[in-house]
Design an enzyme around this catalytic site. Structure first.
Site, PDB file in Angstrom:
ATOM      1  N   SER A   7       0.798  -1.234   0.000  1.00 25.92           N
ATOM      2  CA  SER A   7       0.000   0.000   0.000  1.00 25.92           C
ATOM      3  C   SER A   7       0.824   1.275   0.000  1.00 25.92           C
ATOM      4  O   SER A   7       0.313   2.337  -0.346  1.00 25.92           O
ATOM      5  CB  SER A   7      -0.929   0.010   1.213  1.00 25.92           C
ATOM      6  OG  SER A   7      -0.192  -0.222   2.391  1.00 25.92           O
ATOM      7  N   ASP A 311      -3.478   7.911   7.842  1.00 24.90           N
ATOM      8  CA  ASP A 311      -4.714   7.237   8.265  1.00 24.90           C
ATOM      9  C   ASP A 311      -4.491   6.134   9.289  1.00 24.90           C
ATOM     10  O   ASP A 311      -5.347   5.268   9.468  1.00 24.90           O
ATOM     11  CB  ASP A 311      -5.440   6.662   7.042  1.00 24.90           C
ATOM     12  CG  ASP A 311      -4.630   5.571   6.343  1.00 24.90           C
ATOM     13  OD1 ASP A 311      -3.486   5.303   6.772  1.00 24.90           O
ATOM     14  OD2 ASP A 311      -5.135   4.980   5.366  1.00 24.90           O
ATOM     15  N   HIS A 314      -0.613   4.447   7.074  1.00 25.92           N
ATOM     16  CA  HIS A 314       0.058   4.961   5.872  1.00 25.92           C
ATOM     17  C   HIS A 314       0.473   6.407   6.105  1.00 25.92           C
ATOM     18  O   HIS A 314       0.001   7.039   7.052  1.00 25.92           O
ATOM     19  CB  HIS A 314      -0.878   4.846   4.666  1.00 25.92           C
ATOM     20  CG  HIS A 314      -1.410   3.459   4.496  1.00 25.92           C
ATOM     21  ND1 HIS A 314      -2.621   3.066   5.048  1.00 25.92           N
ATOM     22  CD2 HIS A 314      -0.876   2.353   3.918  1.00 25.92           C
ATOM     23  CE1 HIS A 314      -2.810   1.771   4.793  1.00 25.92           C
ATOM     24  NE2 HIS A 314      -1.761   1.313   4.129  1.00 25.92           N
TER      25      HIS A 314
END
Length: 343
Positions: A7, A311, A314
């Site tokens: 991610s 968040d 990340h």
């Protein structure tokens, strides 16, 4: 540029892959608020590391491979959120995860690359020529592998035992790409996950101060990240000896994050927010599993660039920009990307 990873560098594959099967919040505002003005498949408020590197190299922002873009001539991004180095079946069979995982491991991403090859080049020699002039990213891998183990309540000793397996998978992928013709590869290490709001919240029942280091991060989790990075450096050293005509860059993902958390004011980050998420549902670290960023009613901070973390798991665009600069120009890459490719 061809990128494999999770991610931290995904540009849309997770949203495409997960949306039919799982509730996905990463395709809802405020994701993308800083640069694009709307969600763009990146798990951040704006651009991610490989976006900044593409811009610096004069390339377009790489399309996510699952978008089936008609133009892949300048490169493709195979990274997908949640990806592991070890095939996901291992975590499911050993009941280390509660959910069925997306089949998105490093091996799967290499398979996507193989299938896409005919639309990039059409002869073995043509492919080798093409790939010898491209920049390949392999990672960062390992964070999800270790996170599944920590979340399953494994001890530091048990998590450490996976490090050689994870690093071996990464080294095998690098070698496979070299055998395809890749001549320039960037292999990032792990960031300090013990500083992430998700892990800090998950472990908030710990009240002994010796569990935390001098900046408030979790000692055991960061020790495993550092062990991973030292094993990875050794593996890269061995590959450099075996393939002397190939440039393999170790990209340090650990120290840039630590340097911001250590001296937040120097980076425009409020010290009180150094370990808090910008977008989240409250609590000490502004992360709450039942009110995550993107859910209705969950708000983001006014100025994400004043935060390290976006968040909970990340980073903000500002953090990714700082890491990208350190990889392009130094000091966070060995050798720095720009000097290596110009050389």
């Amino acid at each position: 540029m061809f990128t494999f990873g999770d991610s931290y560098i995904d540009t849309g594959n997770f949203v495409i892959m997960a949306a039919p099967a799982l509730p996905v919040w990463q395709d809802k505002p405020p994701y993308g608020m800083t640069f694009f003005g709307h969600p763009m498949g990146r798990i951040s408020d704006g651009r991610v590391i490989v976006d900044f590197i593409a811009e610096q190299l004069g390339l377009p922002l790489l399309p996510a491979s699952l978008q089936n873009s008609s133009d892949v001539s300048k490169g493709v991004n195979f990274a997908v959120g949640g990806a592991t180095a070890i095939d996901v079946g291992l975590y499911e069979r050993n009941k280390l995860v509660q959910l069925k995982l997306l089949n998105n491991s490093l091996n799967v991403q290499l398979g996507w690359f193989e299938r896409l090859k005919p639309s990039i080049c059409n002869t073995t020699k043509g492919c080798r020529d093409r790939f010898s002039k491209a920049l390949f990213f392999v990672g960062e891998f390992g964070v999800n592998d270790y996170s599944f183990l920590w979340s399953a309540g494994k001890t530091e000793e048990e998590v450490r035992s996976y490090v050689p397996k994870v690093v071996q998978k990464i080294a095998m992928a690098v070698e496979r790409l070299i055998n395809e013709g890749a001549a320039y590869l960037v292999v990032p290490g792990n960031p300090p996950i013990g500083c992430s709001p998700t892990m800090l919240t998950f472990r908030s029942s710990l009240n002994r101060t010796d569990n935390y280091d001098y900046i408030g991060c979790l000692n055991d989790i960061n020790r495993v990240a550092r062990r991973h990075n030292s094993f990875l450096r050794l593996a890269i050293g061995a590959l450099r000896v075996k393939y002397p005509h190939t440039t393999i860059i170790f990209a340090d993902f650990y120290h840039p994050i630590i340097s911001i958390i250590e001296k937040p004011n120097r980076f425009g980050v409020n010290g009180a927010d150094a370990l808090r998420a910008c977008c989240g549902g409250g609590g000490k670290y502004n992360w709450n599993a039942s009110a995550v960023c993107g859910m209705p009613g969950v708000t983001a901070c006014k100025n994400p660039s004043a935060f390290v973390n976006w968040d909970g798991g990340h980073f903000t665009e500002a953090t990714y920009r700082y890491i990208a600069e350190g990889w392009l120009h130094g000091p966070f890459a060995d050798p720095p990307i720009l000097s290596a490719i110009r050389h």
